[in-house]
Design a protein around this motif. Structure first.
Motif, PDB file in Angstrom:
ATOM      1  N   ASP A 117       0.806  -1.224   0.000  1.00  0.00           N
ATOM      2  CA  ASP A 117       0.000   0.000   0.000  1.00  0.00           C
ATOM      3  C   ASP A 117       0.843   1.279   0.000  1.00  0.00           C
ATOM      4  O   ASP A 117       0.290   2.379  -0.164  1.00  0.00           O
ATOM      5  N   VAL A 118       2.181   1.175   0.149  1.00  0.00           N
ATOM      6  CA  VAL A 118       3.029   2.363   0.042  1.00  0.00           C
ATOM      7  C   VAL A 118       3.869   2.353  -1.239  1.00  0.00           C
ATOM      8  O   VAL A 118       4.514   3.351  -1.552  1.00  0.00           O
ATOM      9  N   HIS A 119       3.859   1.248  -1.967  1.00  0.00           N
ATOM     10  CA  HIS A 119       4.696   1.148  -3.156  1.00  0.00           C
ATOM     11  C   HIS A 119       4.390   2.239  -4.177  1.00  0.00           C
ATOM     12  O   HIS A 119       5.307   2.807  -4.787  1.00  0.00           O
ATOM     13  N   GLU A 120       3.119   2.531  -4.381  1.00  0.00           N
ATOM     14  CA  GLU A 120       2.760   3.546  -5.375  1.00  0.00           C
ATOM     15  C   GLU A 120       3.354   4.903  -5.009  1.00  0.00           C
ATOM     16  O   GLU A 120       3.857   5.628  -5.874  1.00  0.00           O
ATOM     17  N   LYS A 121       3.325   5.250  -3.719  1.00  0.00           N
ATOM     18  CA  LYS A 121       3.922   6.516  -3.275  1.00  0.00           C
ATOM     19  C   LYS A 121       5.431   6.508  -3.463  1.00  0.00           C
ATOM     20  O   LYS A 121       6.021   7.519  -3.839  1.00  0.00           O
ATOM     21  N   VAL A 122       6.054   5.377  -3.193  1.00  0.00           N
ATOM     22  CA  VAL A 122       7.502   5.274  -3.356  1.00  0.00           C
ATOM     23  C   VAL A 122       7.894   5.481  -4.816  1.00  0.00           C
ATOM     24  O   VAL A 122       8.826   6.243  -5.128  1.00  0.00           O
ATOM     25  N   PHE A 123       7.178   4.835  -5.732  1.00  0.00           N
ATOM     26  CA  PHE A 123       7.484   4.988  -7.146  1.00  0.00           C
ATOM     27  C   PHE A 123       7.264   6.430  -7.597  1.00  0.00           C
ATOM     28  O   PHE A 123       8.056   6.964  -8.387  1.00  0.00           O
ATOM     29  N   ALA A 124       6.211   7.058  -7.099  1.00  0.00           N
ATOM     30  CA  ALA A 124       5.944   8.450  -7.455  1.00  0.00           C
ATOM     31  C   ALA A 124       7.031   9.380  -6.918  1.00  0.00           C
ATOM     32  O   ALA A 124       7.460  10.324  -7.599  1.00  0.00           O
ATOM     33  N   GLU A 125       7.493   9.121  -5.710  1.00  0.00           N
ATOM     34  CA  GLU A 125       8.532   9.955  -5.112  1.00  0.00           C
ATOM     35  C   GLU A 125       9.873   9.790  -5.821  1.00  0.00           C
ATOM     36  O   GLU A 125      10.592  10.766  -6.053  1.00  0.00           O
ATOM     37  N   VAL A 126      10.220   8.568  -6.163  1.00  0.00           N
ATOM     38  CA  VAL A 126      11.466   8.357  -6.899  1.00  0.00           C
ATOM     39  C   VAL A 126      11.399   9.050  -8.258  1.00  0.00           C
ATOM     40  O   VAL A 126      12.366   9.691  -8.689  1.00  0.00           O
ATOM     41  N   PHE A 127      10.265   8.944  -8.921  1.00  0.00           N
ATOM     42  CA  PHE A 127      10.104   9.619 -10.212  1.00  0.00           C
ATOM     43  C   PHE A 127      10.287  11.124 -10.047  1.00  0.00           C
ATOM     44  O   PHE A 127      10.928  11.776 -10.872  1.00  0.00           O
ATOM     45  N   ARG A 128       9.757  11.671  -8.977  1.00  0.00           N
ATOM     46  CA  ARG A 128       9.829  13.121  -8.740  1.00  0.00           C
ATOM     47  C   ARG A 128      11.272  13.599  -8.545  1.00  0.00           C
ATOM     48  O   ARG A 128      11.680  14.613  -9.106  1.00  0.00           O
ATOM     49  N   VAL A 129      12.055  12.883  -7.739  1.00  0.00           N
ATOM     50  CA  VAL A 129      13.404  13.356  -7.413  1.00  0.00           C
ATOM     51  C   VAL A 129      14.435  12.961  -8.476  1.00  0.00           C
ATOM     52  O   VAL A 129      15.563  13.466  -8.468  1.00  0.00           O
ATOM     53  N   LEU A 130      14.071  12.072  -9.390  1.00  0.00           N
ATOM     54  CA  LEU A 130      14.984  11.664 -10.446  1.00  0.00           C
ATOM     55  C   LEU A 130      15.005  12.722 -11.551  1.00  0.00           C
ATOM     56  O   LEU A 130      13.981  13.287 -11.914  1.00  0.00           O
ATOM     57  N   GLN A 131      16.178  12.987 -12.072  1.00  0.00           N
ATOM     58  CA  GLN A 131      16.311  13.952 -13.153  1.00  0.00           C
ATOM     59  C   GLN A 131      15.752  13.388 -14.454  1.00  0.00           C
ATOM     60  O   GLN A 131      15.795  12.171 -14.667  1.00  0.00           O
ATOM     61  N   PRO A 132      15.232  14.233 -15.342  1.00  0.00           N
ATOM     62  CA  PRO A 132      14.806  13.752 -16.662  1.00  0.00           C
ATOM     63  C   PRO A 132      15.957  13.048 -17.376  1.00  0.00           C
ATOM     64  O   PRO A 132      17.083  13.537 -17.395  1.00  0.00           O
ATOM     65  N   GLY A 133      15.672  11.879 -17.920  1.00  0.00           N
ATOM     66  CA  GLY A 133      16.708  11.078 -18.543  1.00  0.00           C
ATOM     67  C   GLY A 133      17.467  10.199 -17.564  1.00  0.00           C
ATOM     68  O   GLY A 133      18.313   9.400 -17.964  1.00  0.00           O
ATOM     69  N   GLY A 134      17.139  10.334 -16.270  1.00  0.00           N
ATOM     70  CA  GLY A 134      17.813   9.548 -15.241  1.00  0.00           C
ATOM     71  C   GLY A 134      17.273   8.132 -15.153  1.00  0.00           C
ATOM     72  O   GLY A 134      16.230   7.803 -15.737  1.00  0.00           O
ATOM     73  N   THR A 135      17.985   7.272 -14.406  1.00  0.00           N
ATOM     74  CA  THR A 135      17.598   5.873 -14.301  1.00  0.00           C
ATOM     75  C   THR A 135      17.438   5.435 -12.852  1.00  0.00           C
ATOM     76  O   THR A 135      18.125   5.917 -11.952  1.00  0.00           O
ATOM     77  N   TRP A 136      16.511   4.507 -12.653  1.00  0.00           N
ATOM     78  CA  TRP A 136      16.322   3.843 -11.368  1.00  0.00           C
ATOM     79  C   TRP A 136      16.664   2.369 -11.578  1.00  0.00           C
ATOM     80  O   TRP A 136      16.034   1.681 -12.379  1.00  0.00           O
ATOM     81  N   LEU A 137      17.678   1.900 -10.853  1.00  0.00           N
ATOM     82  CA  LEU A 137      18.128   0.518 -10.946  1.00  0.00           C
ATOM     83  C   LEU A 137      17.591  -0.252  -9.749  1.00  0.00           C
ATOM     84  O   LEU A 137      17.858   0.102  -8.596  1.00  0.00           O
ATOM     85  N   VAL A 138      16.847  -1.326 -10.034  1.00  0.00           N
ATOM     86  CA  VAL A 138      16.176  -2.086  -8.977  1.00  0.00           C
ATOM     87  C   VAL A 138      16.611  -3.550  -9.028  1.00  0.00           C
ATOM     88  O   VAL A 138      16.517  -4.194 -10.074  1.00  0.00           O
ATOM     89  N   TRP A 139      17.071  -4.061  -7.894  1.00  0.00           N
ATOM     90  CA  TRP A 139      17.324  -5.495  -7.716  1.00  0.00           C
ATOM     91  C   TRP A 139      16.419  -5.960  -6.590  1.00  0.00           C
ATOM     92  O   TRP A 139      16.365  -5.340  -5.523  1.00  0.00           O
ATOM     93  N   ASP A 140      15.687  -7.049  -6.796  1.00  0.00           N
ATOM     94  CA  ASP A 140      14.797  -7.499  -5.729  1.00  0.00           C
ATOM     95  C   ASP A 140      14.386  -8.948  -5.943  1.00  0.00           C
ATOM     96  O   ASP A 140      14.649  -9.535  -7.000  1.00  0.00           O
ATOM     97  N   ALA A 141      13.734  -9.490  -4.926  1.00  0.00           N
ATOM     98  CA  ALA A 141      13.285 -10.877  -4.966  1.00  0.00           C
ATOM     99  C   ALA A 141      11.925 -10.985  -5.647  1.00  0.00           C
ATOM    100  O   ALA A 141      11.122 -10.052  -5.615  1.00  0.00           O
ATOM    101  N   LEU A 142      11.682 -12.143  -6.263  1.00  0.00           N
ATOM    102  CA  LEU A 142      10.358 -12.479  -6.773  1.00  0.00           C
ATOM    103  C   LEU A 142       9.653 -13.246  -5.663  1.00  0.00           C
ATOM    104  O   LEU A 142       9.891 -14.433  -5.451  1.00  0.00           O
TER     105      LEU A 142
END
Length: 215
Positions: free
Chosen positions: A116-141
């Motif tokens: 229930d907080v994931h959507e906010k996290v993704f929105a916040e990362v998008f906000r603070v990331l520069q245009p053309g920037g990248t988010w690298l994610v490693w995680d478990a399935l």
């Protein structure tokens, strides 16, 4: 660089009193097989915001002069190596200006956050990331908890290969009612405005790597 670090340290002090520690996993754990993860693709220049960068401090170990690691748990940050900047902060309420970072990372941290907080996290990362920037994610399935189960947990046993060292460690968390898989995270990314530039399975199909781009 001092102009950037001073407000970050002040933010850490202000948020320290309200930080919460993640609950300990249940003792009856499902133990995944040891997974080999190779960390690659980090930039050589520019600040890197590492989401949930406490505990082993994996990303900070590789780029200590570039990493700004945030974690909601002061204890997890204290356990991490001390060579990079560490700040107590909630990933769903980042205290940074828009377009602040060219790169963001998340190494086995999304799995500990409730859906229930994931959507906010993704929105916040998008906000603070520069245009053309990248988010690298490693995680478990992570599979969903069985219907009617109480505190069913999942553990990912990892062997993480860094350029100069290998970290052998495990991450445990409580399962949720829904699976945490690539379609789930890809959907969150797309709705937040990201372009899914790359997705690949790792760790024998039990983990994934995802490269997200802000247009």
């Amino acid at each position: 660089m001092n102009w950037f670090r001073i407000p970050l340290v002040l933010a850490a002090a202000a948020l320290l009193a309200t930080a919460q520690t993640a609950p300990a996993p249940n003792k009856d754990e499902h133990l995944a097989e040891r997974q080999d993860i190779v960390i690659q693709g980090l930039p050589d220049t520019g600040y890197i915001l590492d989401i949930g960068g406490g505990c082993r401090g994996t990303i900070g170990r590789i780029r200590p002069k570039q990493v700004v690691a945030i974690d909601i748990s002061p204890r997890e940050l204290k356990e991490a190596p001390s060579d990079f900047l560490k700040i107590v902060m909630d990933a769903s309420d980042l205290k940074f200006l828009d377009n602040s970072f060219p790169t963001v990372t998340a190494y086995y941290s999304l799995m500990f956050m409730k859906p229930d907080v994931h959507e906010k996290v993704f929105a916040e990362v998008f906000r603070v990331l520069q245009p053309g920037g990248t988010w690298l994610v490693w995680d478990a399935l992570v599979p969903a908890a069985a219907a009617g189960s109480e505190k069913e947990s999942y553990t990912a046993w990892l062997r993480t290969h860094l350029p100069k060292e290998t970290i052998v460690y495990g991450y445990s968390m409580e399962k949720f009612e829904r699976p945490l898989d690539v379609p789930y995270y890809s959907g969150l990314a797309t709705r937040a405005g990201f372009q899914v530039a790359e997705v690949k399975e790792e760790g024998g199909g039990k983990s994934f790597f995802m490269r997200l781009r802000k247009p």
